[in-house]
Design a protein around this motif. Structure first.
Motif, PDB file in Angstrom:
ATOM      1  N   SER A  91       0.831  -1.208   0.000  1.00 13.81           N
ATOM      2  CA  SER A  91       0.000   0.000   0.000  1.00 13.81           C
ATOM      3  C   SER A  91       0.861   1.252   0.000  1.00 13.81           C
ATOM      4  O   SER A  91       0.649   2.180  -0.798  1.00 13.81           O
ATOM      5  CB  SER A  91      -0.912   0.008   1.227  1.00 13.81           C
ATOM      6  N   GLN A  92       1.841   1.302   0.907  1.00 10.22           N
ATOM      7  CA  GLN A  92       2.682   2.488   1.013  1.00 10.22           C
ATOM      8  C   GLN A  92       3.591   2.638  -0.203  1.00 10.22           C
ATOM      9  O   GLN A  92       3.784   3.752  -0.707  1.00 10.22           O
ATOM     10  CB  GLN A  92       3.505   2.411   2.300  1.00 10.22           C
ATOM     11  N   LEU A  95       1.588   4.041  -3.045  1.00 12.73           N
ATOM     12  CA  LEU A  95       1.270   5.460  -2.897  1.00 12.73           C
ATOM     13  C   LEU A  95       2.441   6.333  -3.329  1.00 12.73           C
ATOM     14  O   LEU A  95       2.251   7.387  -3.946  1.00 12.73           O
ATOM     15  CB  LEU A  95       0.895   5.761  -1.446  1.00 12.73           C
ATOM     16  N   LEU A 134       3.835  10.331   5.445  1.00 12.92           N
ATOM     17  CA  LEU A 134       3.457   8.919   5.368  1.00 12.92           C
ATOM     18  C   LEU A 134       4.550   8.038   5.962  1.00 12.92           C
ATOM     19  O   LEU A 134       4.274   7.099   6.719  1.00 12.92           O
ATOM     20  CB  LEU A 134       3.215   8.523   3.910  1.00 12.92           C
ATOM     21  N   ASN A 151      10.163   2.834   2.425  1.00 12.88           N
ATOM     22  CA  ASN A 151       9.609   3.969   1.688  1.00 12.88           C
ATOM     23  C   ASN A 151      10.711   4.819   1.062  1.00 12.88           C
ATOM     24  O   ASN A 151      10.544   5.377  -0.026  1.00 12.88           O
ATOM     25  CB  ASN A 151       8.742   4.823   2.612  1.00 12.88           C
ATOM     26  N   PRO A 250      -1.680   4.422  -7.063  1.00 15.56           N
ATOM     27  CA  PRO A 250      -1.820   4.267  -5.613  1.00 15.56           C
ATOM     28  C   PRO A 250      -3.229   3.909  -5.176  1.00 15.56           C
ATOM     29  O   PRO A 250      -3.417   3.163  -4.208  1.00 15.56           O
ATOM     30  CB  PRO A 250      -1.391   5.639  -5.058  1.00 15.56           C
ATOM     31  N   LEU A 254      -3.922   0.481  -3.118  1.00 20.89           N
ATOM     32  CA  LEU A 254      -4.563   0.448  -1.801  1.00 20.89           C
ATOM     33  C   LEU A 254      -5.734  -0.527  -1.786  1.00 20.89           C
ATOM     34  O   LEU A 254      -5.917  -1.293  -0.834  1.00 20.89           O
ATOM     35  CB  LEU A 254      -5.036   1.858  -1.417  1.00 20.89           C
ATOM     36  N   LEU A 265      -4.106   0.957   6.507  1.00 23.73           N
ATOM     37  CA  LEU A 265      -3.390   2.163   6.896  1.00 23.73           C
ATOM     38  C   LEU A 265      -4.065   2.779   8.119  1.00 23.73           C
ATOM     39  O   LEU A 265      -5.278   2.662   8.284  1.00 23.73           O
ATOM     40  CB  LEU A 265      -3.367   3.180   5.750  1.00 23.73           C
ATOM     41  N   GLN A 269      -1.884   8.030   8.270  1.00 25.22           N
ATOM     42  CA  GLN A 269      -1.408   7.648   6.943  1.00 25.22           C
ATOM     43  C   GLN A 269      -2.430   7.974   5.861  1.00 25.22           C
ATOM     44  O   GLN A 269      -2.067   8.348   4.753  1.00 25.22           O
ATOM     45  CB  GLN A 269      -1.064   6.156   6.927  1.00 25.22           C
ATOM     46  N   TRP A 270      -3.720   7.823   6.189  1.00 23.79           N
ATOM     47  CA  TRP A 270      -4.751   8.208   5.219  1.00 23.79           C
ATOM     48  C   TRP A 270      -4.695   9.706   4.935  1.00 23.79           C
ATOM     49  O   TRP A 270      -4.865  10.147   3.794  1.00 23.79           O
ATOM     50  CB  TRP A 270      -6.136   7.810   5.724  1.00 23.79           C
ATOM     51  N   CYS A 273      -1.908  10.250   2.645  1.00 26.88           N
ATOM     52  CA  CYS A 273      -2.304   9.849   1.285  1.00 26.88           C
ATOM     53  C   CYS A 273      -3.025  10.987   0.573  1.00 26.88           C
ATOM     54  O   CYS A 273      -2.748  11.304  -0.592  1.00 26.88           O
ATOM     55  CB  CYS A 273      -3.223   8.629   1.337  1.00 26.88           C
TER      56      CYS A 273
END
Length: 291
Positions: A91-92, A95, A134, A151, A250, A254, A265, A269-270, A273
């Protein structure tokens, strides 16, 4: 509508590559996966080139740009991304791909002298601060044992992808999309083939059917399918519009990571995003306004 359907499909395929890589790296060594991916893509691409033909007009000195193109992507790009997915969640990582249009704009400014307006600069700053947020608010988990390192590595992969975009733009007037893709896959075969001979690589002892499927999927559907659809679509719609579709990666990542990997997340974190995507949208609208 066909170019837009093709673009959306390409973004969905690219998003699914994060799921495939995250899954297959639990079974096979990343270097082995990347080598097989390049070999499969090359084996499928060379007959296609022989059948369709390619445009290849070499000019003295092009070897430097060709070497730099292949070094940026797939060599360093896939190396950074493979390592990133060992430490962060799909997910990360997905993004952070949203920063590619932003980095490409910076690269175009530095190397192609394409100027940006204040709105675009503001969007770039917002997007990059969202990536930093993030990363700093990420918590260690089974899916992301070291998100700060992961990341950061994924962001370095995006820097390499920016170099590839700039080199491809420089060479595209003399070399077809098939020729450029072939350069990438052949260089990838050599790069990751040599890497497999080092003490840091390991050959698999078993070949589970599901892991083999993901490797074939990465080589055939992602390396050839996604790049082919994107390249064809760019020939039908404006480049800026095609680049905007990258922001779907992204979102799709997700959704797929939540459905297939059970990744989630946290609230901060949202918000990060939203900051990343909002900054990218602002930078794109800024470029559109300036042109």
């Amino acid at each position: 509508m066909l170019p837009y359907i093709a673009l959306t499909t390409a973004m969905l395929l690219w998003a699914s590559s994060f799921i495939a890589l995250k899954t297959v790296f639990q079974v096979f060594d990343p270097l082995f996966v990347l080598f097989c991916r390049m070999v499969i893509a090359t084996a499928l691409l060379l007959p296609l080139m022989a059948w369709q033909g390619t445009r290849w007009h070499y000019r003295a000195g092009d070897w430097k740009w060709i070497l730099l193109l292949g070094l940026c992507e797939p060599c360093l790009y896939f190396l950074f991304e493979a390592q990133a997915l060992l430490y962060t969640s799909a997910s990360q990582a997905g993004l952070i791909t949203a920063t590619l249009p932003v980095l490409a704009a910076l690269g175009a400014l530095l190397f192609l002298r394409e100027r940006l307006g204040r709105r675009a600069w503001c969007g770039i700053a917002i997007s990059l601060s969202g990536v930093a947020w993030l990363t700093l608010t990420s918590e260690s988990s089974a899916a992301a044992p070291n998100p700060l390192l992961g990341n950061t590595l994924e962001f370095l992969a995006m820097v390499c992808a920016t170099g590839y975009v700039l080199m491809a733009k420089k060479l595209s007037s003399r070399y077809s999309a098939l020729a450029i893709t072939a350069i990438q896959t052949v260089m990838g075969c050599v790069w990751f083939g040599i890497s497999l001979l080092t003490p840091w690589a390991s050959w698999p002892q078993a070949f589970p059917a599901d892991a083999v499927f993901w490797v074939v999927y990465l080589g055939a559907f992602i390396t050839l399918g996604a790049y082919g659809l994107y390249t064809w679509s760019v020939s039908k719609v404006p480049v800026a519009m095609a680049a905007a579709f990258i922001n779907l990666i992204p979102v799709f990542t997700l959704l797929l990571a939540g459905l297939l990997l059970g990744e989630r997340l946290n609230g901060w974190q949202w918000l990060a995003c939203l900051l990343v995507l909002g900054g990218v949208m602002l930078s794109q609208s800024g470029k559109a306004a300036d042109t």
